[in-house]
Scaffold this active site. Structure first.
Site, mmCIF file in Angstrom:
data_model
loop_
_atom_site.group_PDB
_atom_site.id
_atom_site.type_symbol
_atom_site.label_atom_id
_atom_site.label_comp_id
_atom_site.label_asym_id
_atom_site.label_seq_id
_atom_site.Cartn_x
_atom_site.Cartn_y
_atom_site.Cartn_z
ATOM 1 N N GLY A 175 0.804 -1.223 0.000
ATOM 2 C CA GLY A 175 0.000 0.000 0.000
ATOM 3 C C GLY A 175 0.831 1.264 0.000
ATOM 4 O O GLY A 175 1.969 1.279 -0.481
ATOM 5 N N ASN B 212 -2.978 -2.705 6.420
ATOM 6 C CA ASN B 212 -3.793 -1.618 6.952
ATOM 7 C C ASN B 212 -4.353 -1.961 8.332
ATOM 8 O O ASN B 212 -4.644 -3.108 8.631
ATOM 9 C CB ASN B 212 -4.912 -1.243 5.978
ATOM 10 N N GLU C 201 6.462 4.471 10.603
ATOM 11 C CA GLU C 201 6.641 5.235 9.371
ATOM 12 C C GLU C 201 6.315 6.694 9.626
ATOM 13 O O GLU C 201 5.262 7.015 10.138
ATOM 14 C CB GLU C 201 5.690 4.664 8.312
ATOM 15 N N LYS D 146 5.238 7.178 17.721
ATOM 16 C CA LYS D 146 4.537 7.365 16.453
ATOM 17 C C LYS D 146 3.169 8.023 16.696
ATOM 18 O O LYS D 146 2.802 9.000 16.032
ATOM 19 C CB LYS D 146 4.376 6.000 15.771
ATOM 20 N N CYS E 290 -3.868 8.569 8.888
ATOM 21 C CA CYS E 290 -3.181 8.467 10.185
ATOM 22 C C CYS E 290 -3.720 9.326 11.312
ATOM 23 O O CYS E 290 -3.953 8.824 12.406
ATOM 24 C CB CYS E 290 -1.704 8.801 9.995
ATOM 25 N N PHE F 176 -7.059 13.876 0.192
ATOM 26 C CA PHE F 176 -7.002 14.530 1.513
ATOM 27 C C PHE F 176 -5.929 15.610 1.573
ATOM 28 O O PHE F 176 -5.885 16.402 2.505
ATOM 29 C CB PHE F 176 -6.821 13.493 2.633
HETATM 30 C C1 UDX Z 1 0.981 12.169 8.470
HETATM 31 C C2 UDX Z 1 2.307 12.515 9.146
HETATM 32 O O1 UDX Z 1 2.740 13.805 8.707
HETATM 33 C C3 UDX Z 1 3.342 11.456 8.830
HETATM 34 O O2 UDX Z 1 4.543 11.728 9.520
HETATM 35 C C4 UDX Z 1 2.805 10.098 9.249
HETATM 36 O O3 UDX Z 1 3.703 9.086 8.941
HETATM 37 C C5 UDX Z 1 1.471 9.821 8.577
HETATM 38 O O4 UDX Z 1 0.566 10.878 8.867
HETATM 39 P P1 UDX Z 1 -0.013 12.379 6.009
HETATM 40 O O5 UDX Z 1 -1.306 11.998 6.632
HETATM 41 O O6 UDX Z 1 0.427 11.648 4.791
HETATM 42 O O7 UDX Z 1 1.176 12.224 7.067
HETATM 43 O O8 UDX Z 1 -0.070 13.921 5.609
HETATM 44 P P2 UDX Z 1 0.194 15.306 6.369
HETATM 45 O O9 UDX Z 1 1.045 16.126 5.505
HETATM 46 O O10 UDX Z 1 0.634 15.123 7.760
HETATM 47 O O11 UDX Z 1 -1.254 15.973 6.354
HETATM 48 C C6 UDX Z 1 -2.350 15.459 7.076
HETATM 49 C C7 UDX Z 1 -3.563 16.339 6.900
HETATM 50 O O12 UDX Z 1 -3.405 17.579 7.576
HETATM 51 C C8 UDX Z 1 -3.863 16.679 5.440
HETATM 52 O O13 UDX Z 1 -5.257 16.618 5.215
HETATM 53 C C9 UDX Z 1 -3.359 18.100 5.321
HETATM 54 O O14 UDX Z 1 -4.013 18.811 4.292
HETATM 55 C C10 UDX Z 1 -3.683 18.644 6.684
HETATM 56 N N1 UDX Z 1 -2.847 19.795 7.072
HETATM 57 C C11 UDX Z 1 -1.504 19.636 7.225
HETATM 58 C C12 UDX Z 1 -3.432 21.033 7.267
HETATM 59 O O15 UDX Z 1 -4.642 21.192 7.125
HETATM 60 N N2 UDX Z 1 -2.636 22.091 7.627
HETATM 61 C C13 UDX Z 1 -1.301 21.969 7.802
HETATM 62 O O16 UDX Z 1 -0.651 22.966 8.143
HETATM 63 C C14 UDX Z 1 -0.707 20.700 7.588
HETATM 64 P P1 ADP Z 2 -1.132 1.792 4.293
HETATM 65 O O1 ADP Z 2 -1.459 3.232 4.064
HETATM 66 O O2 ADP Z 2 -0.963 1.463 5.748
HETATM 67 O O3 ADP Z 2 0.016 1.309 3.466
HETATM 68 P P2 ADP Z 2 -2.975 0.438 2.467
HETATM 69 O O4 ADP Z 2 -4.423 0.122 2.681
HETATM 70 O O5 ADP Z 2 -2.589 1.370 1.386
HETATM 71 O O6 ADP Z 2 -2.442 0.949 3.895
HETATM 72 O O7 ADP Z 2 -2.159 -0.919 2.240
HETATM 73 C C1 ADP Z 2 -2.282 -2.067 3.003
HETATM 74 C C2 ADP Z 2 -2.222 -3.272 2.081
HETATM 75 O O8 ADP Z 2 -2.105 -4.449 2.894
HETATM 76 C C3 ADP Z 2 -3.456 -3.487 1.195
HETATM 77 O O9 ADP Z 2 -3.062 -3.475 -0.162
HETATM 78 C C4 ADP Z 2 -3.998 -4.875 1.626
HETATM 79 O O10 ADP Z 2 -4.488 -5.645 0.546
HETATM 80 C C5 ADP Z 2 -2.753 -5.525 2.218
HETATM 81 N N1 ADP Z 2 -3.041 -6.618 3.160
HETATM 82 C C6 ADP Z 2 -3.897 -6.615 4.216
HETATM 83 N N2 ADP Z 2 -3.875 -7.803 4.852
HETATM 84 C C7 ADP Z 2 -2.977 -8.584 4.211
HETATM 85 C C8 ADP Z 2 -2.488 -9.942 4.387
HETATM 86 N N3 ADP Z 2 -2.915 -10.700 5.398
HETATM 87 N N4 ADP Z 2 -1.569 -10.413 3.508
HETATM 88 C C9 ADP Z 2 -1.122 -9.640 2.499
HETATM 89 N N5 ADP Z 2 -1.532 -8.367 2.271
HETATM 90 C C10 ADP Z 2 -2.449 -7.841 3.113
#
Ligand code: UDX
Ligand code: ADP
Length: 464
Positions: free
Chosen positions: A12, A92, A162, A222, A278, A340
């Site tokens: 993913g 996921n 991550e 995290k 997240c 998003f």
């Molecule tokens: C986040 C964390 O940043 C990352 O470290 C973690 O591993 C996963 O979660 P992500 O969700 O990919 O990453 O995006 P991020 O850039 O953090 O933005 C999250 C949301 O907050 C988005 O919808 C973004 O538009 C919003 N955001 C971010 C704001 O509205 N304002 C800001 O100033 C920053």
């Molecule tokens: P993330 O943002 O955490 O990477 P995603 O939903 O994008 O999440 O990716 C998670 C992936 O894990 C999906 O593609 C899903 O099909 C896969 N997955 C879930 N369970 C299993 C499993 N038991 N074996 C292999 N793949 C799996």
């Protein structure tokens, strides 16, 4: 111990980019990414690297370089587990939608399935790395399953959360602020396992940026990092509403506040609300864990970040309804942006979904344009909420392939993702094609008010 063969379960948004970068930087390590989703694996293996299932700037080039050399995508999970000396779990972990902890706790069923599969298949010692965001103490559960159902092999569990953000994943992986590795550092075998993973990352990341801790600190760090980041967004969004009623401007406030080096300028961009896979999930997790330890004040403190975020999305939709003379029934509203955030095709928890749902409750006709999100995804996101039937959604929501098409004959246009192309849009033409008065709502503060008002728009930006 030198790692020669890595398997990653889950292809993913996390597993795909992370493994692509490890494979690119460590050509001597064979990296196999496996997934049960055949379509997804087929897309990762598509001859044209532009068709890989995840859009991330710079990712297709890296996949193009490493794929077939030492980077492989496969649905043969058993074989990849069997061959690996290190297994990353990147599946996921959505918020539970049923039973105890519904709407709060992380659903660990995919993780547990992985653990049982690893236990069944493994014939030699393995290092298992938690890559998915997990509640604190998941490593313990993992170890329990592995030790009690395995074939007597030794497992070391590491937590390696991550921190990459979507849209900048490749850059974040190449130059991370830090890499965090948690392990059983009290034991020799644990230390060895931690070192083995440190050595992988040290190929391209300076040692000083690789932190090692015990497992629980790593898991909790995290959640804490994401909670702090989300809290900043909710804090500035709370101020955006105050700005609107007082005549202050939220960007000016953010600039003034962010200049304080103790506060810093990042994550102070007011918006229609944070989304992504997240922030909400991790905070709900934190709330759930706190409650389960009886720490109600701690739980309430963090829950407020979510409450503020939900308020911001509802407030934005409410503003549209109120401005359009208290009714949007039968009115055409163009939604620009569904992801998003910009530079990703991920839509999980995107504010656009909730704003649209709210407008559908008010019987608006919605037209959506997003440069990277597929039509089926938009319908699936709305259907998932369970408030409207797919039939009704398809009747009321149209998806088009340009911003100009979306805004044609619209009563209002709402910008919900900060895609660069919306800044450069021919807003004169948009205006000409719309019904008058032409309302423009900027949920991302990417449009300049003066020029839009100059064109003739009735313009509203969150926080002004
Ligand atoms: C986040 C964390 O940043 C990352 O470290 C973690 O591993 C996963 O979660 P992500 O969700 O990919 O990453 O995006 P991020 O850039 O953090 O933005 C999250 C949301 O907050 C988005 O919808 C973004 O538009 C919003 N955001 C971010 C704001 O509205 N304002 C800001 O100033 C920053
Ligand atoms: P993330 O943002 O955490 O990477 P995603 O939903 O994008 O999440 O990716 C998670 C992936 O894990 C999906 O593609 C899903 O099909 C896969 N997955 C879930 N369970 C299993 C499993 N038991 N074996 C292999 N793949 C799996």
């Amino acid at each position: 111990m030198k790692i020669k063969n890595i398997c990653c379960i889950g292809a993913g948004y996390v597993g795909g980019p992370t493994m692509a970068v490890i494979a690119q930087k460590c050509p001597e390590i064979k990296v196999t990414v496996v997934d049960i989703n055949e379509k997804r694996i087929a897309a990762w293996n598509d001859d044209d690297v532009n068709n890989i299932p995840i859009y991330e700037p710079g990712l297709s080039e890296i996949v193009g370089e490493a794929r077939g050399r030492n980077l492989f995508f496969s649905t043969n999970v058993d074989e990849a587990i069997d061959q690996a000396d290190m297994i990353f779990i990147s599946v996921n972990t959505p918020t539970k939608t049923y039973g105890i902890g519904k709407g709060m706790a992380a659903d660990l069923k995919f993780i547990e399935l992985c653990a049982r599969q690893i236990a069944r298949v493994s014939k030699n010692d393995k290092i298992v790395v938690e890559k998915s965001t997990l509640p604190v103490r998941t490593a313990e559960a993992l170890k329990n399953i592995l030790d009690n159902t395995g074939n007597g092999v030794n497992y070391q569990i590491l937590s390696n959360p991550e921190f990459l953000a979507e849209g900048t994943a490749v850059q974040d992986l190449l130059n991370p602020d830090r890499v965090l590795i948690g392990g059983d550092i009290a034991s020799e075998k644990g230390k060895e396992a931690v070192q083995a993973l440190v050595d992988v990352y040290a190929t391209w990341i300076p040692q000083k940026n690789i932190l090692t801790t015990n497992v629980w600190s790593s898991e909790l760090s995290k959640l804490t990092a994401n909670a702090f980041l989300a809290q900043r967004v909710s804090s500035i969004n709370a101020m955006s509403q105050l700005c609107e009623v007082t005549g202050a401007d939220v960007d000016e406030v953010a600039r003034a506040v962010g200049k304080d080096s103790r506060i810093g300028p990042k994550f102070l961009q007011s918006s229609v609300g944070f989304g992504g896979s997240c922030f909400q999930k991790d905070i709900l997790n934190l709330v759930y864990i706190s409650k389960s330890f009886g720490l109600n004040e701690v739980a309430d403190y963090w829950e407020q970040v979510i409450i503020m975020n939900n308020h911001q999305k509802r407030r934005f939709a409410g503003k549209i309804v109120k401005t359009l003379y208290n009714t949007v029934a039968g009115k055409r509203i163009a939604i620009l942006g569904w992801a998003f955030k910009k530079d990703t095709n991920d839509t999980r928890e995107s504010a656009a979904i909730y704003v649209t749902d709210y407008l559908l409750n008010e019987q608006a006709d919605i037209v959506v344009y997003d440069p990277k999100v597929r039509k089926e995804q938009i319908y699936a996101d709305l259907e998932y909420l369970g408030t409207h039937s797919l039939e009704e959604i398809k009747e009321r929501v149209t998806i088009v392939s340009s911003a100009l098409d979306a805004s044609k004959d619209a009563h209002a246009v709402a910008v919900l993702t900060e895609w660069d192309e919306f800044k450069k849009l021919d807003w004169e033409t948009v205006y000409k094609g719309m019904l008058k008065p032409a309302f423009l709502f900027d949920g991302r503060r990417i449009l300049e008010s003066k020029t839009k008002v100059g064109i003739g728009f009735e313009f509203y930006a969150i926080g002004s």
